[in-house]
Scaffold this motif. Structure first.
Motif, mmCIF file in Angstrom:
data_model
loop_
_atom_site.group_PDB
_atom_site.id
_atom_site.type_symbol
_atom_site.label_atom_id
_atom_site.label_comp_id
_atom_site.label_asym_id
_atom_site.label_seq_id
_atom_site.Cartn_x
_atom_site.Cartn_y
_atom_site.Cartn_z
ATOM 1 N N GLY A 138 0.853 -10.148 -4.428
ATOM 2 C CA GLY A 138 0.258 -10.100 -2.925
ATOM 3 C C GLY A 138 0.748 -9.082 -2.293
ATOM 4 O O GLY A 138 0.407 -8.570 -1.318
ATOM 5 N N ILE A 139 2.104 -8.397 -2.742
ATOM 6 C CA ILE A 139 2.773 -7.575 -1.767
ATOM 7 C C ILE A 139 2.927 -6.463 -2.453
ATOM 8 O O ILE A 139 2.708 -5.271 -1.951
ATOM 9 N N GLN A 140 3.173 -6.537 -3.897
ATOM 10 C CA GLN A 140 3.547 -5.292 -4.545
ATOM 11 C C GLN A 140 2.361 -5.408 -5.859
ATOM 12 O O GLN A 140 1.951 -6.216 -6.418
ATOM 13 N N GLN A 141 1.967 -4.073 -6.081
ATOM 14 C CA GLN A 141 1.123 -3.793 -6.985
ATOM 15 C C GLN A 141 1.488 -2.734 -8.117
ATOM 16 O O GLN A 141 2.381 -1.939 -7.388
ATOM 17 N N LEU A 142 1.278 -2.864 -9.381
ATOM 18 C CA LEU A 142 1.847 -2.042 -10.295
ATOM 19 C C LEU A 142 0.735 -0.962 -11.018
ATOM 20 O O LEU A 142 -0.314 -1.783 -11.300
ATOM 21 N N VAL A 143 0.929 0.234 -11.265
ATOM 22 C CA VAL A 143 -0.237 0.989 -11.945
ATOM 23 C C VAL A 143 0.818 1.483 -13.050
ATOM 24 O O VAL A 143 1.442 2.169 -12.895
ATOM 25 N N GLY A 160 0.870 -1.190 0.050
ATOM 26 C CA GLY A 160 -0.081 -0.074 -0.042
ATOM 27 C C GLY A 160 0.738 1.296 0.012
ATOM 28 O O GLY A 160 0.330 2.379 -0.297
ATOM 29 N N ARG A 161 2.141 1.307 0.251
ATOM 30 C CA ARG A 161 2.969 2.353 0.277
ATOM 31 C C ARG A 161 3.788 2.538 -1.108
ATOM 32 O O ARG A 161 4.101 1.763 -1.649
ATOM 33 N N PHE A 162 3.731 3.844 -1.464
ATOM 34 C CA PHE A 162 4.673 3.988 -2.895
ATOM 35 C C PHE A 162 6.320 3.314 -2.603
ATOM 36 O O PHE A 162 6.902 3.755 -1.428
ATOM 37 N N TRP A 163 6.492 2.513 -3.565
ATOM 38 C CA TRP A 163 7.939 2.170 -3.511
ATOM 39 C C TRP A 163 9.058 2.661 -4.585
ATOM 40 O O TRP A 163 9.698 3.435 -4.275
ATOM 41 N N LYS A 164 8.621 2.744 -5.823
ATOM 42 C CA LYS A 164 9.443 3.204 -6.807
ATOM 43 C C LYS A 164 8.642 3.133 -8.297
ATOM 44 O O LYS A 164 7.669 2.621 -8.047
ATOM 45 N N ALA A 183 4.735 9.189 -10.587
ATOM 46 C CA ALA A 183 4.317 8.939 -9.273
ATOM 47 C C ALA A 183 3.283 10.044 -8.745
ATOM 48 O O ALA A 183 2.473 9.689 -7.914
ATOM 49 N N ARG A 184 3.622 11.366 -8.941
ATOM 50 C CA ARG A 184 2.713 12.447 -8.609
ATOM 51 C C ARG A 184 1.355 12.302 -9.252
ATOM 52 O O ARG A 184 0.230 12.491 -8.684
ATOM 53 N N ALA A 185 1.458 11.812 -10.649
ATOM 54 C CA ALA A 185 0.320 11.749 -11.397
ATOM 55 C C ALA A 185 -1.014 10.752 -10.780
ATOM 56 O O ALA A 185 -1.981 10.578 -10.812
ATOM 57 N N ILE A 186 -0.156 9.701 -10.055
ATOM 58 C CA ILE A 186 -1.125 8.550 -9.368
ATOM 59 C C ILE A 186 -1.516 8.925 -8.061
ATOM 60 O O ILE A 186 -2.695 8.618 -7.515
ATOM 61 N N ILE A 187 -0.588 9.408 -7.254
ATOM 62 C CA ILE A 187 -0.532 9.674 -5.907
ATOM 63 C C ILE A 187 -1.265 10.904 -5.475
ATOM 64 O O ILE A 187 -2.052 11.147 -4.636
ATOM 65 N N GLN A 188 -0.949 12.209 -6.184
ATOM 66 C CA GLN A 188 -1.645 13.304 -5.855
ATOM 67 C C GLN A 188 -3.072 13.729 -6.265
ATOM 68 O O GLN A 188 -3.619 14.617 -5.636
ATOM 69 N N VAL A 189 -3.342 13.130 -7.403
ATOM 70 C CA VAL A 189 -4.665 13.457 -7.952
ATOM 71 C C VAL A 189 -5.536 12.029 -8.039
ATOM 72 O O VAL A 189 -4.583 11.007 -8.834
#
Length: 255
Positions: A53-58, A37-41, A96-102
């Motif tokens: 199950g641990i990492q998800q990709l967008v 659930g936390r941003f990694w890279k 990263a900002r395009a997915i996390i910030q909005v």
């Protein structure tokens, strides 16, 4: 037999694991990876390995997006109602900002572009909207670029496509343009008359110094009239010839 079944199950599990763990990103794609659930890279392009199950990709597309801005009702500063449509060009520079910030950056950018275009165009008069589109495009682009920078989005261009006016305003603009053309025609005609008067004054001054030149102008005028095969010829009589006759008859009457 059981050994064969167990080996088959292992192979299936391994295939399922690889299918869930491997991702292939194209050259214009990047993958925003979240770990628990936390941003990694940000990964990509190419082959990306994930822990199922641990990492998800967008996936995020880095290509320039061409977005049509629907027709907007705009009231200009001189209280004229128009409908304006435009096209917006932008791209993601920070996945990263395009997915996390909005949430849904495409929809957010579209809505922001519509409201910004109405606000900017409403500060200008109709004449500016029709004749200074490049400056208005640049104003809208700068405002959008500044506001979307926190989302990791770069607005590269904004182009106003069409300005729709009602029939009454179109007729009013046509009358205004016709009146402007008539004004220019009158000014040009007046300037021509002024220049002609200066030339005539110079010609009169030259003829006054050489009276014989006026007789030559009379003869030239007669030549031009005769060339047209007119049945009536108006012959100009010099005043220096008529003057003595008038004085003679005037003196005879007084006597």
């Amino acid at each position: 037999m059981f050994a064969g079944i167990g080996f088959g199950v292992v192979v299936l599990l391994l295939a399922a694991f690889l299918a869930a763990a491997l991702r292939v990103l194209r050259e214009y794609e990047r993958g925003v990876v979240f770990q628990l659930g936390r941003f990694w890279k940000v990964k990509g392009p190419g082959l990306v390995l994930l822990i199922p199950g641990i990492q998800q990709l967008v996936r995020v597309d880095l290509r320039v997006v061409v977005m049509d801005i629907p027709s907007q009702d705009v009231i200009t500063r001189d209280n004229v109602s128009v409908k304006v449509s435009a096209v917006l060009y932008f791209r993601v520079v920070d996945p990263a900002r395009a997915i996390i910030q909005v949430e849904h950056f495409l929809l957010a950018t579209s809505q922001l572009a519509q409201t910004t275009m109405r606000a900017v165009l409403g500060k200008h008069e109709l004449d500016d909207l029709l004749s200074e589109r490049e400056r208005l495009n640049l104003d809208v682009q700068k405002i959008l670029d500044a506001q979307t920078d926190t989302w990791g989005i770069k607005v590269t261009n904004v182009e106003i496509k069409h300005v729709d006016l009602n029939d009454t305003m179109v007729r009013a603009i046509a009358r205004q343009a016709e009146a402007e053309r008539e004004r220019r025609a009158k000014v040009i005609h007046a300037e021509g008359e002024l220049q002609a008067s200066h030339k005539l004054a110079e010609a009169a001054e030259v003829l006054s110094r050489q009276p014989q030149a006026l007789q030559l102008r009379y003869l030239e005028t007669l030549t031009v009239i005769a060339a047209d095969k007119n049945s009536t010829i108006v012959f100009p009589l010099p005043l220096d010839v008529v003057g003595p006759l008038l004085r003679h008859f005037t003196g005879a009457r007084e006597a």
